[in-house]
Design an enzyme around this catalytic site. Structure first.
Site, PDB file in Angstrom:
ATOM      1  N   GLY A 286      -9.601   6.953   8.587  1.00  0.00           N
ATOM      2  CA  GLY A 286     -10.426   7.067   9.792  1.00  0.00           C
ATOM      3  C   GLY A 286     -11.583   8.038   9.655  1.00  0.00           C
ATOM      4  O   GLY A 286     -12.181   8.452  10.637  1.00  0.00           O
TER       5      GLY A 286
ATOM      6  N   ASP B  39     -22.349  -0.337   3.344  1.00  0.00           N
ATOM      7  CA  ASP B  39     -21.125   0.256   2.788  1.00  0.00           C
ATOM      8  C   ASP B  39     -20.681  -0.481   1.532  1.00  0.00           C
ATOM      9  O   ASP B  39     -20.339   0.130   0.513  1.00  0.00           O
ATOM     10  CB  ASP B  39     -19.987   0.218   3.821  1.00  0.00           C
ATOM     11  CG  ASP B  39     -20.373   0.897   5.111  1.00  0.00           C
ATOM     12  OD1 ASP B  39     -21.405   1.595   5.139  1.00  0.00           O
ATOM     13  OD2 ASP B  39     -19.650   0.722   6.111  1.00  0.00           O
TER      14      ASP B  39
ATOM     15  N   LEU C  60     -15.674   7.133   5.812  1.00  0.00           N
ATOM     16  CA  LEU C  60     -16.218   7.155   4.449  1.00  0.00           C
ATOM     17  C   LEU C  60     -15.963   5.808   3.759  1.00  0.00           C
ATOM     18  O   LEU C  60     -15.898   5.710   2.539  1.00  0.00           O
ATOM     19  CB  LEU C  60     -15.620   8.315   3.652  1.00  0.00           C
ATOM     20  CG  LEU C  60     -15.896   9.713   4.239  1.00  0.00           C
ATOM     21  CD1 LEU C  60     -15.200  10.806   3.422  1.00  0.00           C
ATOM     22  CD2 LEU C  60     -17.395  10.018   4.316  1.00  0.00           C
TER      23      LEU C  60
ATOM     24  N   SER D 193       0.848  -1.197   0.000  1.00  0.00           N
ATOM     25  CA  SER D 193       0.000   0.000   0.000  1.00  0.00           C
ATOM     26  C   SER D 193       0.876   1.237   0.000  1.00  0.00           C
ATOM     27  O   SER D 193       1.728   1.390   0.885  1.00  0.00           O
ATOM     28  CB  SER D 193      -0.896   0.016   1.242  1.00  0.00           C
ATOM     29  OG  SER D 193      -1.440   1.308   1.407  1.00  0.00           O
TER      30      SER D 193
ATOM     31  N   TYR E 141     -20.006  -0.866  18.269  1.00  0.00           N
ATOM     32  CA  TYR E 141     -20.896  -1.144  17.131  1.00  0.00           C
ATOM     33  C   TYR E 141     -21.549  -2.528  17.309  1.00  0.00           C
ATOM     34  O   TYR E 141     -22.772  -2.666  17.205  1.00  0.00           O
ATOM     35  CB  TYR E 141     -20.073  -1.106  15.834  1.00  0.00           C
ATOM     36  CG  TYR E 141     -20.883  -1.344  14.583  1.00  0.00           C
ATOM     37  CD1 TYR E 141     -21.373  -0.281  13.831  1.00  0.00           C
ATOM     38  CD2 TYR E 141     -21.159  -2.637  14.135  1.00  0.00           C
ATOM     39  CE1 TYR E 141     -22.114  -0.495  12.681  1.00  0.00           C
ATOM     40  CE2 TYR E 141     -21.897  -2.862  12.987  1.00  0.00           C
ATOM     41  CZ  TYR E 141     -22.366  -1.784  12.269  1.00  0.00           C
ATOM     42  OH  TYR E 141     -23.109  -2.008  11.130  1.00  0.00           O
TER      43      TYR E 141
HETATM   44  C1  GLA Z   1     -20.990   1.171   9.460  1.00  0.00           C
HETATM   45  C2  GLA Z   1     -21.380  -0.219   8.948  1.00  0.00           C
HETATM   46  C3  GLA Z   1     -22.663  -0.166   8.121  1.00  0.00           C
HETATM   47  C4  GLA Z   1     -23.776   0.592   8.855  1.00  0.00           C
HETATM   48  C5  GLA Z   1     -23.253   1.922   9.405  1.00  0.00           C
HETATM   49  C6  GLA Z   1     -24.253   2.616  10.262  1.00  0.00           C
HETATM   50  O1  GLA Z   1     -20.615   1.988   8.388  1.00  0.00           O
HETATM   51  O2  GLA Z   1     -20.347  -0.779   8.179  1.00  0.00           O
HETATM   52  O3  GLA Z   1     -23.080  -1.464   7.790  1.00  0.00           O
HETATM   53  O4  GLA Z   1     -24.336  -0.186   9.870  1.00  0.00           O
HETATM   54  O5  GLA Z   1     -22.069   1.755  10.159  1.00  0.00           O
HETATM   55  O6  GLA Z   1     -25.357   3.005   9.526  1.00  0.00           O
END
Ligand code: GLA
Length: 388
Positions: A124, A175, A127, A67, A225
């Protein structure tokens, strides 16, 4: 970027004959946060920034990764016969996980490869640099090893599968889907329970999407999370003792209010409240957009932030300052934290003639309150993965 990667490739592997170059985008989510793994709707769009790779098949089973963003880590080598994740593998656990997931699906990867990557998503920032790397790797494997049956939706599912089962992050599908299925100038309304989706043109008249990077990333993000996700799963089980639903996304606000007493813990009530209301907000926001009611779209974005701040508790003081100060600035139509949370970016819709003042006023307020300088990106919405 492509030339830089080719130069590095030549330096590392002798020449660039037969090398192909690839790109997959990052994403920003406009509304519908923490709804994907709750069977709700999301409304993200792919960006024109993302992750790039140049790659070539090898004649043996060796896999080499490099990278240019992390050149200090040097060349990281593994083999098709050694795909277990490890701390030492660092960022390469993402592409390795995709190779592992391809093989696990019975897809044939007969030889190793050399891959040099680079990205222009700020580290970080929330995005989705990791999702873009996953989709990029899948897209590259499909092309290098000629596996045409894998669709772009499969690439998203493989990315999510690998992130869940190889990298230990229990993310939803948003994502990877946004990266794999991106469409220029459109956001994607995705029903995460069925994977039905529709593109919605983003025509904001005289306004633009502005992403503001808080420049903070709080620790323990993955565990917090995963913790939110399991709270929602528990709340769903409790609700299922009263109502016949498969996901929290099946509930309207009224149905939730009528049945929420089944949830035996106050924190879980708030978590589920967010999931249900945010899903309905997302559906309404897209309706508003279709009707040209951008002001309503913005109000719903603001409410999304408040719900993430108070009920879901995945914002952070810095992003609260960015959103709340943005609400005070003339010409700001809506502003909220975007992505997984606990730092990263806010997304705002700002009138064209107010953007310069927005940047200046928000920078001043953020410096004063948080002693940090934010970064701004006026977003262009791009396509999914491509050969470049
Ligand atoms: C992260 C996760 C997604 C989603 C968002 C919150 O980006 O990878 O799957 O849950 O958080 O909306």
């Amino acid at each position: 970027m492509k030339q830089k990667l080719l130069d590095k490739f030549a330096e590392l592997f002798g020449d660039t004959e037969g090398v192909t170059a690839y790109f997959a985008p990052g994403r920003v989510n406009l509304i519908g946060e923490h709804t994907d793994y709750n069977g709700g709707h999301v409304f993200p769009c792919a960006l024109t920034i993302g992750t790039y790779a140049v790659a070539r098949k090898r004649n043996d089973r060796t896999i080499n990764f490099f990278s240019i963003n992390q050149s200090g880590k040097g060349l990281i080598t593994t083999s098709l016969d050694d795909l277990t994740p490890s701390d030492a593998a660092g960022w390469t656990n993402y592409p390795k996980g995709i190779v592992w997931a391809f093989l696990g699906r019975g897809l044939d990867i007969p030889s190793g490869f050399d891959m040099v990557i680079g990205g222009d998503i700020p580290a970080g920032s929330g995005l989705s640099s990791s999702a873009s790397l996953e989709v990029l790797t899948g897209f590259m494997l499909r092309d290098l090893f000629n596996i045409p049956d894998v669709t772009n939706i499969d690439l998203a599912l493989i990315g999510q599968y690998s992130e869940n089962n190889y990298n230990g992050m229990n993310c939803g599908i948003m994502d990877q889907f946004a990266s794999a299925m991106g469409k220029k100038d459109n956001a994607i309304l995705l029903d995460c329970a069925t994977l039905e989706y529709e593109y919605a043109p983003i025509s904001l008249k005289d306004a633009k999407i502005v992403v503001t990077n808080s420049k903070v990333k709080h620790s323990l993000v993955d565990s917090a999370y995963n913790d939110r996700r399991s709270s929602c799963e528990k709340a769903l089980e409790e609700l299922q003792t009263k109502v016949d639903i498969k996901t929290l996304g099946d509930l309207s606000e009224e149905e939730f209010e009528a049945n929420k007493d089944a949830i035996k813990d106050e924190v879980r009530v708030r978590r589920a409240h967010h999931a249900v209301y945010e899903n309905q907000r997302t559906i309404r926001a897209v309706e508003a957009l279709k009707n040209g009611d951008i002001a309503e779209f913005g109000r719903l974005m603001n409410r999304s932030h408040i719900s993430l701040r108070d009920d879901y508790e995945t914002s952070c003081p810095e992003c609260d300052v960015l959103a709340e100060e943005a609400w005070k600035i003339d010409g700001v139509i809506g502003s909220r934290i975007t992505g997984g949370g606990f730092g990263g970016c806010t997304v705002s819709i700002v009138r064209d003639d107010a953007i310069e003042n927005f940047k200046a006023a928000l920078t001043a307020a953020y410096q004063k309150k948080c002693k940090l300088t934010p970064e701004f990106y006026v977003v262009s919405i791009g396509n999914g993965p491509v050969i470049i």
